[in-house]
Design an enzyme around this catalytic site. Structure first.
Site, PDB file in Angstrom:
ATOM      1  N   VAL A 155      -0.634   0.789  -8.838  1.00 50.17           N
ATOM      2  CA  VAL A 155      -1.452   1.203  -9.038  1.00 50.17           C
ATOM      3  C   VAL A 155      -1.538   2.617  -9.837  1.00 50.17           C
ATOM      4  CG1 VAL A 155      -4.039   1.495  -8.643  1.00 50.17           C
ATOM      5  CG2 VAL A 155      -3.531  -0.302  -7.753  1.00 50.17           C
ATOM      6  N   ALA A 162      -0.224   7.705  -7.176  1.00 52.43           N
ATOM      7  CA  ALA A 162      -0.352   5.566  -6.992  1.00 52.43           C
ATOM      8  C   ALA A 162      -0.174   4.801  -6.122  1.00 52.43           C
ATOM      9  CB  ALA A 162       0.900   5.686  -7.988  1.00 52.43           C
ATOM     10  N   LYS A 163      -0.067   3.753  -5.763  1.00 54.31           N
ATOM     11  CA  LYS A 163       0.375   3.059  -4.592  1.00 54.31           C
ATOM     12  C   LYS A 163       0.748   1.343  -5.124  1.00 54.31           C
ATOM     13  CE  LYS A 163      -0.087   3.543  -0.073  1.00 54.31           C
ATOM     14  NZ  LYS A 163       0.596   4.532   0.978  1.00 54.31           N
ATOM     15  N   GLY A 164       1.190   1.077  -4.232  1.00 56.32           N
ATOM     16  CA  GLY A 164       1.507  -0.201  -4.589  1.00 56.32           C
ATOM     17  C   GLY A 164       2.059  -1.105  -3.136  1.00 56.32           C
ATOM     18  N   ASP A 219       6.052   2.671   2.260  1.00 48.80           N
ATOM     19  CA  ASP A 219       5.208   3.034   3.022  1.00 48.80           C
ATOM     20  C   ASP A 219       5.085   2.160   4.087  1.00 48.80           C
ATOM     21  OD1 ASP A 219       2.209   3.796   2.923  1.00 48.80           O
ATOM     22  OD2 ASP A 219       2.043   1.884   2.959  1.00 48.80           O
TER      23      ASP A 219
END
Ligand code: NAD
Length: 449
Positions: A72, A117-119, A158
């Site tokens: 995202v 953002a992040k995934g 992460d």
């Protein structure tokens, strides 16, 4: 142990949906930002782009498993999207969206030129071989294709992803885009591959600098220095273990540490070498010689000065906040304290240092890595740590100063604050700094076209 633990805790129903929490906190803070138009509020809530993938992976035993992955990009007004990739069985698009928004506010707060953002991929690395993790990473990154890029969206590690994972991310992108400098496409890489010295420690170190600065400013009742403080830490991974070491080196007594299997307590202070060795040998801190074993819930209720949740989200909620025995809670993890817990802790005069401030050291050093990769240079460790300290200290000073003004200003005309908290807390102040910066830059750029 905190003697409030025996009080009956009312079973408080609380909606723990990460995206709902992120949105309500944003709206709460936005009410303090004067002149923020409703249209901009809506724009700052919605993710700019959300990718939902489903892909097959060949397992070591020749079977095929279908996995779900997400990326995202929440906002890119300040620069390319920046945010980690998480491998965890419970990863969902909703959670990834909330974490991407958190990255937007974190980058804006510490003033690095990145958006949020992040995934994530829903998988359990504890049951996967290195080869399986490599194939998952390569397939996920190639499926994302040109949605990632050094100037568009830049991943990082992460939970349950590492330097090794980032090396595979880099290599996959490089295979798809040969013949150019692709190093800035991902941060948290091994140092030999353009990684930044000190990146592994950066989140924990940043958390240490923030705590040190907050205590020096005298905003915590009855506690003005890390030296001599009694500290409990939930999580003994990349972030929690560094926090334990740095706090201990600064004179704190680490009395309790927990991980996914439980927690250990030593009232006179844990021997960190022994805890680390035991974790290394057995995979858990539980059972370290000369310690008492606690549940994770009891770890959070330990009577201490500083509690550092450095594991998962939603650990301190309306259901257990009354039991918290610390004077200061430092959110090293993302979202460990829920909104109901914020209210309870505020009533109990426990200061919460919010995640977007407490754990921003990681993204700050990621920014240093990106800048070094673009310039094809590598800084020494001392330079990295000095620049990190400067960035964290100035962010704390700016946030405390905005917090002080906020308490006098009140909410913008015609706006309503939904929380039952008597005054804006430090989390709200940090978000206000971030929202004001993003709104200012959005309007300076002008709404396209
Ligand atoms: P990690 O995977 O290295 O460590 C996670 C730790 O949490 C482990 O000790 C694990 O045993 C423990 N844990 C897992 N489930 C638990 C449970 N149910 N109860 C108690 N402990 C549990 O992860 P990390 O990189 O140290 O990240 C920890 C937190 O910090 C995460 O919330 C992450 O999003 C956040 N964070 C990390 C970074 C970074 O640079 N690594 C940056 C910003 C925020």
């Amino acid at each position: 142990m905190n003697d409030r633990r025996n009080q009956t805790t009312a079973c408080v129903e609380e909606n723990l949906d990460a995206f709902r929490i992120s949105r309500s906190r944003f709206e709460q803070a936005a009410a303090y930002v004067s002149g923020l138009k409703r249209g901009l509020i809506d724009y700052f809530i919605a993710p700019r782009r959300s990718i939902d993938l489903c892909f097959p992976v060949q397992m070591d035993d020749d079977s095929v498993r279908t996995l779900h992955g997400y990326r995202v990009l929440h906002n890119s007004v300040l620069g390319p999207g920046k945010g980690g990739i998480r491998y965890h069985p419970h990863v969902t698009q909703h959670e990834v969206s909330a974490l991407a928004a958190l990255m937007t506010w974190k980058c804006a707060l510490v003033d690095v030129p990145f958006g949020g953002a992040k995934g994530g991929v829903a998988c359990d690395t504890k049951t996967l071989s290195q080869g399986e993790q490599r194939r998952i990473t390569r397939r996920f990154i190639s499926e994302l294709g040109d949605n990632l890029g050094p100037y568009t969206d830049i991943p990082a590690p992460d939970m349950y992803t590492s330097r090794q994972t980032m090396a595979w991310v880099y290599d996959t992108f490089e295979m798809l885009h040969p013949g150019r400098n692709n190093r800035p496409v991902v941060t948290g890489k091994p140092v030999d591959l353009g990684g930044c010295h000190g990146r592994d420690e950066a989140t924990g170190r940043g958390c240490f600098y923030v705590t040190e600065q907050i205590l020096e400013q005298g905003v915590v009742n009855g506690l003005s220095t890390i030296d001599g403080a009694r500290v409990a830490i939930q999580g003994f991974g990349e972030v929690g273990s560094v926090i334990a070491r740095l706090f201990s080196e600064a004179g704190a007594k680490i009395i309790a540490i927990g991980d996914s299997q439980g927690a250990v307590l030593a009232d006179d202070g844990l021997d960190l070498e022994s805890v680390t060795a035991h974790k290394h040998e057995t995979g858990t801190v539980v059972g370290t010689p000369e310690t008492l074993t606690l549940t994770n819930d009891d770890l959070l209720a330990v009577d201490c000065d500083v509690l550092v949740p450095a594991a998962l989200g939603n650990q301190i909620s309306g259901a257990n906040a009354e039991r918290i025995g610390a004077k200061l809670v430092v959110e090293a993890a993302n979202g460990p304290v829920t909104p109901k817990a914020d209210e309870t802790l505020c009533r109990q005069d426990v200061l919460v240092v919010p995640d977007i401030l407490a754990n921003a050291g990681g993204v700050v050093v990621s920014y240093f890595e990106w800048a070094q990769n673009i310039a094809n240079e590598q800084w020494g460790l001392e330079q990295v740590n000095q620049c990190l300290k400067h960035k964290m200290n100035s962010t704390v000073a700016h946030t405390l100063e905005r917090w002080a003004r906020l308490k006098h200003e009140g909410v913008g005309a015609g706006k309503k604050v939904t929380s039952t908290m008597a005054a804006p807390d430090l989390r709200t102040a940090a978000l206000v700094v971030a929202i004001e910066r993003l709104a200012r830059v959005t309007l300076q750029r002008g709404i396209w076209p």
